[in-house]
Design a protein around this motif. Structure first.
Motif, PDB file in Angstrom:
ATOM      1  N   VAL A  23      -6.608   7.809  -6.299  1.00  0.00           N
ATOM      2  CA  VAL A  23      -6.426   6.137  -5.852  1.00  0.00           C
ATOM      3  C   VAL A  23      -5.950   6.158  -4.286  1.00  0.00           C
ATOM      4  O   VAL A  23      -6.827   5.322  -3.675  1.00  0.00           O
ATOM      5  N   LEU A  24      -5.183   6.673  -3.882  1.00  0.00           N
ATOM      6  CA  LEU A  24      -4.626   6.466  -2.281  1.00  0.00           C
ATOM      7  C   LEU A  24      -5.708   6.999  -1.535  1.00  0.00           C
ATOM      8  O   LEU A  24      -5.912   6.250  -0.472  1.00  0.00           O
ATOM      9  N   ARG A  25      -6.234   8.047  -1.619  1.00  0.00           N
ATOM     10  CA  ARG A  25      -7.002   8.579  -0.688  1.00  0.00           C
ATOM     11  C   ARG A  25      -8.493   8.596  -0.960  1.00  0.00           C
ATOM     12  O   ARG A  25      -9.360   8.705   0.102  1.00  0.00           O
ATOM     13  N   GLU A  26      -9.056   8.244  -2.129  1.00  0.00           N
ATOM     14  CA  GLU A  26     -10.499   8.332  -2.536  1.00  0.00           C
ATOM     15  C   GLU A  26     -10.805   6.995  -3.003  1.00  0.00           C
ATOM     16  O   GLU A  26     -11.813   6.763  -3.510  1.00  0.00           O
ATOM     17  N   LYS A  27      -9.794   6.001  -2.826  1.00  0.00           N
ATOM     18  CA  LYS A  27     -10.003   4.593  -3.286  1.00  0.00           C
ATOM     19  C   LYS A  27     -10.259   4.168  -4.678  1.00  0.00           C
ATOM     20  O   LYS A  27     -11.359   3.562  -4.953  1.00  0.00           O
ATOM     21  N   GLY A  28      -9.796   5.011  -5.550  1.00  0.00           N
ATOM     22  CA  GLY A  28      -9.831   4.845  -6.909  1.00  0.00           C
ATOM     23  C   GLY A  28      -9.230   3.666  -7.363  1.00  0.00           C
ATOM     24  O   GLY A  28      -8.486   2.998  -6.761  1.00  0.00           O
ATOM     25  N   GLU A  91     -18.344  -8.505  -2.185  1.00  0.00           N
ATOM     26  CA  GLU A  91     -17.704  -8.363  -1.018  1.00  0.00           C
ATOM     27  C   GLU A  91     -16.216  -8.623  -1.529  1.00  0.00           C
ATOM     28  O   GLU A  91     -15.796  -9.938  -1.799  1.00  0.00           O
ATOM     29  N   ARG A  92     -15.329  -7.962  -1.227  1.00  0.00           N
ATOM     30  CA  ARG A  92     -13.926  -8.159  -1.325  1.00  0.00           C
ATOM     31  C   ARG A  92     -13.043  -7.589  -0.154  1.00  0.00           C
ATOM     32  O   ARG A  92     -13.506  -7.171   0.457  1.00  0.00           O
ATOM     33  N   THR A  93     -11.769  -8.077  -0.305  1.00  0.00           N
ATOM     34  CA  THR A  93     -10.862  -7.664   0.783  1.00  0.00           C
ATOM     35  C   THR A  93     -10.182  -6.260   0.200  1.00  0.00           C
ATOM     36  O   THR A  93      -9.398  -6.465  -0.396  1.00  0.00           O
ATOM     37  N   GLU A  94     -10.534  -5.299   0.849  1.00  0.00           N
ATOM     38  CA  GLU A  94      -9.560  -4.111   0.257  1.00  0.00           C
ATOM     39  C   GLU A  94      -8.057  -4.093   1.286  1.00  0.00           C
ATOM     40  O   GLU A  94      -8.156  -4.521   2.358  1.00  0.00           O
ATOM     41  N   ILE A  95      -7.097  -3.709   0.595  1.00  0.00           N
ATOM     42  CA  ILE A  95      -5.817  -3.642   1.394  1.00  0.00           C
ATOM     43  C   ILE A  95      -5.365  -1.965   1.458  1.00  0.00           C
ATOM     44  O   ILE A  95      -5.455  -1.484   0.446  1.00  0.00           O
ATOM     45  N   VAL A  96      -4.982  -1.647   2.458  1.00  0.00           N
ATOM     46  CA  VAL A  96      -4.284  -0.308   2.747  1.00  0.00           C
ATOM     47  C   VAL A  96      -3.078  -0.223   3.496  1.00  0.00           C
ATOM     48  O   VAL A  96      -2.707  -1.150   4.109  1.00  0.00           O
ATOM     49  N   CYS A  97      -2.318   0.631   3.088  1.00  0.00           N
ATOM     50  CA  CYS A  97      -0.930   0.929   3.848  1.00  0.00           C
ATOM     51  C   CYS A  97      -1.433   1.134   5.396  1.00  0.00           C
ATOM     52  O   CYS A  97      -1.875   2.065   5.524  1.00  0.00           O
ATOM     53  N   THR A  98      -0.783   0.209   6.335  1.00  0.00           N
ATOM     54  CA  THR A  98      -1.088   0.472   7.720  1.00  0.00           C
ATOM     55  C   THR A  98      -0.562   1.879   8.184  1.00  0.00           C
ATOM     56  O   THR A  98      -1.166   2.385   9.081  1.00  0.00           O
ATOM     57  N   ASN A  99       0.482   2.357   7.496  1.00  0.00           N
ATOM     58  CA  ASN A  99       1.194   3.481   8.045  1.00  0.00           C
ATOM     59  C   ASN A  99       0.312   4.731   8.041  1.00  0.00           C
ATOM     60  O   ASN A  99       0.338   5.604   8.865  1.00  0.00           O
ATOM     61  N   CYS A 100      -0.208   4.853   6.550  1.00  0.00           N
ATOM     62  CA  CYS A 100      -1.047   6.284   6.301  1.00  0.00           C
ATOM     63  C   CYS A 100      -2.725   5.668   6.053  1.00  0.00           C
ATOM     64  O   CYS A 100      -3.248   6.749   5.764  1.00  0.00           O
ATOM     65  N   GLY A 101      -2.834   4.610   5.752  1.00  0.00           N
ATOM     66  CA  GLY A 101      -4.248   4.364   5.425  1.00  0.00           C
ATOM     67  C   GLY A 101      -4.550   4.537   3.782  1.00  0.00           C
ATOM     68  O   GLY A 101      -5.564   4.252   3.450  1.00  0.00           O
TER      69      GLY A 101
END
Length: 137
Positions: A23-28, A91-101
């Motif tokens: 989930v965190l690194r492969e956008k699952g 088209e959606r808006t993805e959210i990621v952790c600013t600190n680690c992506g």
């Protein structure tokens, strides 16, 4: 975009379990209604990134949306970065952790929830950790 915390896939695999890495690194995405924090409803505390422990959401930002994933109407200022996600023919808006992506989920606007921002940050539970103390104060 580069993030303050940079690790190789091997380094991430050493600190994340298989589902967290997916989930965190492969956008699952985790299955709806299965996450640890979907029905979690604390009144104090904060949710941090499961990968890097950066504070992301206060417990007071969480609300019951019924969508099957933890929902928040706002994030800790500067904690979440938004990107346009054009996968799956939409088209959606993805959210990621600013600190680690790390991939958190997606944010949706204008759904009519009675929240101060009219936004729903739809976040995978596996992307989060909860602490009773609020490190953002």
């Amino acid at each position: 975009m580069t993030h303050p915390v940079q690790k190789s896939d091997q380094e991430w695999k050493a600190v994340l379990n298989k589902e967290q890495f997916r989930v965190l690194r492969e956008k699952g995405t985790e299955a709806p209604f299965t996450g640890e924090y979907d029905k979690h409803a604390p009144t104090t505390g904060a949710y941090t990134c499961a990968a890097c422990d950066a504070p992301l959401y206060k417990a007071t930002h969480k609300f019951k949306s019924g969508c099957g994933w933890p929902a928040f109407f706002d994030a800790v200022p500067g904690a979440v970065t938004r990107h346009t996600d054009k996968t799956f023919g939409m088209e959606r808006t993805e959210i990621v952790c600013t600190n680690c992506g790390g991939h958190l989920g997606h944010v949706f606007k204008g759904e009519g929830y009675p929240t101060p921002t009219d936004e729903r940050h739809c976040v995978n539970s596996v992307s989060l950790k909860f602490g009773k103390d609020d490190p953002t104060t």
